[in-house]
Scaffold this motif. Structure first.
Motif, PDB file in Angstrom:
ATOM      1  N   ASN A 193       0.825  -1.218   0.000  1.00 36.85           N
ATOM      2  CA  ASN A 193       0.000   0.000   0.000  1.00 36.85           C
ATOM      3  C   ASN A 193       0.857   1.265   0.000  1.00 36.85           C
ATOM      4  N   ASP A 194       1.905   1.245  -0.832  1.00 35.70           N
ATOM      5  CA  ASP A 194       2.780   2.417  -0.924  1.00 35.70           C
ATOM      6  C   ASP A 194       2.435   3.304  -2.112  1.00 35.70           C
ATOM      7  N   GLY A 195       1.323   2.995  -2.789  1.00 36.99           N
ATOM      8  CA  GLY A 195       0.908   3.784  -3.933  1.00 36.99           C
ATOM      9  C   GLY A 195       1.628   3.440  -5.216  1.00 36.99           C
ATOM     10  N   ALA A 196       2.626   2.563  -5.148  1.00 33.07           N
ATOM     11  CA  ALA A 196       3.396   2.189  -6.337  1.00 33.07           C
ATOM     12  C   ALA A 196       3.162   0.746  -6.731  1.00 33.07           C
ATOM     13  N   GLY A 197       2.258   0.059  -6.021  1.00 32.25           N
ATOM     14  CA  GLY A 197       1.956  -1.322  -6.357  1.00 32.25           C
ATOM     15  C   GLY A 197       2.981  -2.326  -5.860  1.00 32.25           C
ATOM     16  N   THR A 198       3.830  -1.943  -4.918  1.00 34.49           N
ATOM     17  CA  THR A 198       4.850  -2.852  -4.393  1.00 34.49           C
ATOM     18  C   THR A 198       4.206  -3.960  -3.577  1.00 34.49           C
ATOM     19  N   VAL A 199       4.695  -5.192  -3.764  1.00 34.44           N
ATOM     20  CA  VAL A 199       4.148  -6.341  -3.037  1.00 34.44           C
ATOM     21  C   VAL A 199       5.301  -7.202  -2.525  1.00 34.44           C
ATOM     22  N   LEU A 200       5.004  -7.991  -1.486  1.00 31.01           N
ATOM     23  CA  LEU A 200       5.888  -9.033  -1.004  1.00 31.01           C
ATOM     24  C   LEU A 200       5.268 -10.373  -1.374  1.00 31.01           C
ATOM     25  N   ILE A 201       6.070 -11.264  -1.938  1.00 27.56           N
ATOM     26  CA  ILE A 201       5.592 -12.586  -2.334  1.00 27.56           C
ATOM     27  C   ILE A 201       6.400 -13.632  -1.565  1.00 27.56           C
ATOM     28  N   GLY A 202       5.701 -14.509  -0.857  1.00 31.52           N
ATOM     29  CA  GLY A 202       6.358 -15.564  -0.114  1.00 31.52           C
ATOM     30  C   GLY A 202       6.342 -16.877  -0.881  1.00 31.52           C
ATOM     31  N   LEU A 203       7.516 -17.515  -1.008  1.00 29.62           N
ATOM     32  CA  LEU A 203       7.637 -18.787  -1.713  1.00 29.62           C
ATOM     33  C   LEU A 203       8.167 -19.843  -0.748  1.00 29.62           C
ATOM     34  N   LYS A 204       7.527 -20.997  -0.774  1.00 25.82           N
ATOM     35  CA  LYS A 204       8.006 -22.116   0.018  1.00 25.82           C
ATOM     36  C   LYS A 204       8.960 -22.954  -0.819  1.00 25.82           C
ATOM     37  N   GLN A 205       9.596 -23.920  -0.188  1.00 26.23           N
ATOM     38  CA  GLN A 205      10.618 -24.699  -0.860  1.00 26.23           C
ATOM     39  C   GLN A 205      10.082 -25.362  -2.128  1.00 26.23           C
ATOM     40  N   GLY A 206      10.809 -25.158  -3.252  1.00 22.84           N
ATOM     41  CA  GLY A 206      10.444 -25.775  -4.517  1.00 22.84           C
ATOM     42  C   GLY A 206       9.384 -25.037  -5.306  1.00 22.84           C
ATOM     43  N   GLN A 207       8.829 -23.945  -4.783  1.00 18.81           N
ATOM     44  CA  GLN A 207       7.789 -23.219  -5.508  1.00 18.81           C
ATOM     45  C   GLN A 207       8.399 -22.318  -6.581  1.00 18.81           C
ATOM     46  N   GLU A 208       7.627 -22.105  -7.641  1.00 24.05           N
ATOM     47  CA  GLU A 208       7.999 -21.210  -8.725  1.00 24.05           C
ATOM     48  C   GLU A 208       6.915 -20.156  -8.896  1.00 24.05           C
ATOM     49  N   VAL A 209       7.317 -18.986  -9.344  1.00 23.41           N
ATOM     50  CA  VAL A 209       6.355 -17.942  -9.681  1.00 23.41           C
ATOM     51  C   VAL A 209       6.778 -17.317 -11.010  1.00 23.41           C
ATOM     52  N   MET A 210       5.787 -17.048 -11.859  1.00 27.67           N
ATOM     53  CA  MET A 210       6.030 -16.390 -13.144  1.00 27.67           C
ATOM     54  C   MET A 210       5.416 -14.995 -13.069  1.00 27.67           C
ATOM     55  N   ILE A 211       6.212 -13.981 -13.371  1.00 25.75           N
ATOM     56  CA  ILE A 211       5.758 -12.595 -13.301  1.00 25.75           C
ATOM     57  C   ILE A 211       5.999 -11.948 -14.661  1.00 25.75           C
ATOM     58  N   SER A 212       4.953 -11.452 -15.269  1.00 26.71           N
ATOM     59  CA  SER A 212       5.097 -10.744 -16.545  1.00 26.71           C
ATOM     60  C   SER A 212       5.120  -9.249 -16.292  1.00 26.71           C
ATOM     61  N   GLY A 213       5.570  -8.514 -17.290  1.00 22.01           N
ATOM     62  CA  GLY A 213       5.621  -7.067 -17.165  1.00 22.01           C
ATOM     63  C   GLY A 213       7.035  -6.569 -16.940  1.00 22.01           C
ATOM     64  N   SER A 214       7.131  -5.372 -16.383  1.00 20.20           N
ATOM     65  CA  SER A 214       8.419  -4.742 -16.094  1.00 20.20           C
ATOM     66  C   SER A 214       8.471  -4.453 -14.602  1.00 20.20           C
ATOM     67  N   TYR A 215       9.483  -4.989 -13.927  1.00 21.19           N
ATOM     68  CA  TYR A 215       9.502  -4.854 -12.465  1.00 21.19           C
ATOM     69  C   TYR A 215      10.925  -4.919 -11.929  1.00 21.19           C
ATOM     70  N   ARG A 216      11.058  -4.468 -10.682  1.00 23.96           N
ATOM     71  CA  ARG A 216      12.305  -4.580  -9.940  1.00 23.96           C
ATOM     72  C   ARG A 216      12.110  -5.617  -8.847  1.00 23.96           C
ATOM     73  N   LEU A 217      13.069  -6.516  -8.750  1.00 22.70           N
ATOM     74  CA  LEU A 217      12.966  -7.646  -7.833  1.00 22.70           C
ATOM     75  C   LEU A 217      14.082  -7.557  -6.792  1.00 22.70           C
ATOM     76  N   GLN A 218      13.681  -7.507  -5.523  1.00 21.80           N
ATOM     77  CA  GLN A 218      14.645  -7.595  -4.436  1.00 21.80           C
ATOM     78  C   GLN A 218      14.374  -8.875  -3.655  1.00 21.80           C
ATOM     79  N   ILE A 219      15.410  -9.655  -3.406  1.00 24.30           N
ATOM     80  CA  ILE A 219      15.265 -10.880  -2.619  1.00 24.30           C
ATOM     81  C   ILE A 219      15.435 -10.496  -1.156  1.00 24.30           C
ATOM     82  N   ALA A 220      14.324 -10.508  -0.423  1.00 20.86           N
ATOM     83  CA  ALA A 220      14.351 -10.082   0.981  1.00 20.86           C
ATOM     84  C   ALA A 220      14.802 -11.199   1.914  1.00 20.86           C
ATOM     85  N   LYS A 221      14.577 -12.447   1.512  1.00 22.58           N
ATOM     86  CA  LYS A 221      14.986 -13.592   2.333  1.00 22.58           C
ATOM     87  C   LYS A 221      15.300 -14.774   1.429  1.00 22.58           C
TER      88      LYS A 221
END
Length: 637
Positions: A79-107
């Protein structure tokens, strides 16, 4: 006959004596049809990992299709007005993200294109248009002794429990206003976000990216997950190993026909070279000589650039920035239109690269023109570039003929290295894109149009955010520049040597894309009216910007011109310079002159210079030619 029996670089490998051979008799360098054993760019983290080949390609399956983004469970908007989200992945999970984005690995860590990334405060920029193959992001662990986390303080306002996930990603928009290009040209309405995207409640805040799965997209068969063959994988790993261990420079050129996968291979290789080891001062040179599908050049240009550790991943469609060393405006997307000028500009680029005396790596991006005069140009370019490695991507029957016509010197010598033999690899073509949906609707001309529109409407470009304003240019006031007298000292219309009247010259220039050049000294011109026409090319001209001429004011001796916001500062900084305006073959986007919103329909009486509201009669100005009609007078008697 040339036998592919030995590699000329890196640690020695045992190879069988019965390796494949090529009958390309004109190639005198070593040809390696078989890829060498892989060291694997992530082998230091996954030493025992096997690479499964599915339908001739390596991939992690389709786990990303089953990932379900649920707000408050594994998807946490900030809710920062820029559409920023946190996505949690468990072991072995994959996620596909389309578009243009910046990715930071928080953990934890991730695996992307077989490269392992640890959690860090740094962000990675990724571009995944729906018209090309995308790479899924695979959850992994933190591959170091002491795990560090970089979870933002804003996460405390969400229900995120970081211990529930092996990996936590922070995803934010790379661009602002990118999706509004559809208002200027509806053809790009689903270029970044699939048209049938249907997000879960609370998940989507209209950023420039989205999570793709079976729950969010009705038909995932239109989404191409990047998969590469074993030969591709081992060739990439082998080149990376040479880059790491060789005391000499490495020069790589990738050859092949159109849509064979040259650009994909170069992007994957650049990622491995720059992001494996990830030293802050790592860089490589990129010679971009394909004006129709450039990576780091402006539209219809070729360039020499330096790429660093902030290299942006995916297919950025020419939007990622690089440190420009030199750039030339070719004026067309096809080298065969001005072959002499094209070859001259390429030669000067390669000479400039040679003067850098780099002991690092360099990549050469070439056009897919592999027949006729294009083969001669490629032979000349390759022998000037003096590659250490040539990767040939075989995609169709024409490729074999091209291979036979190549004439590569058996040995090269450079100031950095004497008498080395280029190593030539022949690998299979890339076939990872689907044939339906947006892939069959958007072709190369559409993507060139996107690059041109994005260039003229880019208003801000920083490492963290690129901003666009796709308001039609005709709604803005153009810049007015005078000539004779004035800063514009000459006009040049390429391949048009006839004397023209002022009226005809105005018709030629109105509504056209031009190149703007600064030059030193004097230039030789002639006048048949008010316009100074260049007689011979200026020796010290320097390309500065593209421009779109709104109109030419003959009475007041000035032009009204639109310049991209991103280059206005560079143009204004040369206000005391002398200028040359050159019109080549760059096509003007019709949507700029007459937007699809029809907002100019009320201006019928204003006499806009680039519009005609005259409606042609049926068959007016159309010649219909009938062929193969045998009349009585033509019969043999």
């Amino acid at each position: 006959m040339v036998n592919g029996v030995q590699s000329t670089f890196g640690p020695s490998y045992d190879k069988n004596d019965d390796d494949d051979s090529s009958d390309a008799s004109s190639i005198t360098a070593t040809l390696n049809d078989e890829a060498l054993p892989s060291a694997g760019s992530d082998s230091e983290y996954f030493e025992d990992e096997e690479h499964d080949e599915v339908n001739g390609g390596i991939e992690n399956g389709y786990k990303w299709e089953t990932f379900k983004a649920v707000s408050g469970v594994n998807y946490f908007p900030l809710n920062d007005g820029a559409g920023t989200v946190l996505i949690g992945l468990k072991q072995g999970q994959e996620v596909m993200i389309s578009g243009s984005y910046r990715l930071q690995i928080a953990k934890g860590g991730i695996k992307y294109n077989d490269i392992h990334y640890n959690a860090s405060w740094r962000s990675i920029s990724i571009w995944h248009p729906t018209c090309s193959s995308m790479s899924p992001i695979l959850s992994s662990y933190y591959a170091d002794w002491n795990e560090r986390t970089f979870i933002p303080v804003e996460a405390s306002k969400t229900s995120l429990k970081h211990e529930d996930f092996e990996c936590i990603l922070k995803v934010s928009s790379r661009c602002s206003g990118l999706l509004k290009i559809a208002e200027l040209n509806p053809a790009f309405k689903d270029l970044w976000i699939p048209q049938d995207y249907r997000p879960e409640e609370g998940v989507f805040a209209k950023p420039s990216f989205c999570v793709i799965s079976k729950d969010t997209v009705r038909d995932t068969t239109n989404i191409a997950a990047l998969k590469i063959s074993e030969r591709w994988h081992t060739s990439l790993s082998d080149l990376t190993l040479f880059h790491k261990n060789s005391p000499h420079d490495m020069r790589v050129v990738v050859l092949g026909g159109k849509n064979s996968g040259k650009s994909t291979f170069l992007r994957l290789l650049a990622q491995r070279l720059l992001h494996t080891g990830r030293q802050e001062d790592d860089f490589l040179y990129f010679l971009d000589i394909d004006p129709g599908q450039s990576e780091f050049s402006r539209p219809d240009c070729i360039s020499l650039s330096k790429l660093g550790s902030n290299f942006e991943l995916g297919n950025h469609l020419g939007q990622a920035e690089a440190e420009q060393v030199l750039e030339y405006y070719v004026g067309t997307s096809s080298p065969h239109v001005f072959p002499t000028k094209y070859l001259s500009d390429v030669s000067r680029l390669i000479d400039s690269f040679s003067e850098e005396n780099s002991m690092g790596s360099a990549l050469l991006n070439v056009p897919g023109w592999i027949k006729g005069f294009g083969v001669q140009i490629m032979n000349d370019v390759i022998n000037r570039f003096k590659p250490t490695h040539v990767v040939f991507i075989d995609s169709n029957s024409r490729s074999e003929a091209f291979l036979n016509e190549l004439q590569i010197e058996s040995t090269f010598s450079t100031p950095q290295r004497e008498e080395y033999e280029p190593c030539i690899y022949k690998i299979d073509g890339y076939h990872g894109s689907p044939t339906s949906g947006i892939h069959s609707r958007l072709h190369a001309p559409h993507l060139r149009l996107f690059r041109l529109l994005a260039h003229f409407h880019k208003v801000e470009n920083t490492r963290s955010l690129i901003s666009y304003d796709f308001t039609p240019l005709v709604r803005r006031a153009p810049l007015q520049v005078s000539f004779s007298p004035g800063p514009i000292k000459a006009f040049d219309i390429v391949d048009f040597n006839d004397a023209v009247s002022d009226e005809v010259f105005k018709d030629i220039m109105d509504g056209s894309i031009v190149g703007m050049f600064c030059f030193e000294g004097e230039c030789e011109t002639h006048k048949d009216g008010k316009f100074p026409i260049l007689k011979r090319e200026c020796l010290e001209e320097s390309f500065v910007s593209l421009g779109l001429i709104h109109s030419v004011d003959t009475e007041n001796s000035c032009i009204n011109i639109y310049i991209p916001e991103s280059t206005v500062g560079s143009v204004r900084g040369r206000k005391n310079s002398t200028w040359l305006i050159r019109r080549c073959k760059t096509a003007t986007p019709i949507c700029e002159l007459f937007p699809s919103s029809k907002e100019l329909s009320t201006f019928k009486s204003s006499g806009l210079p680039f519009l005609s509201f005259h409606k042609q009669a049926k068959y007016e100005f159309i010649w219909k030619v009938r062929r193969n009609i045998l009349r009585r007078g033509h019969q043999n008697r």
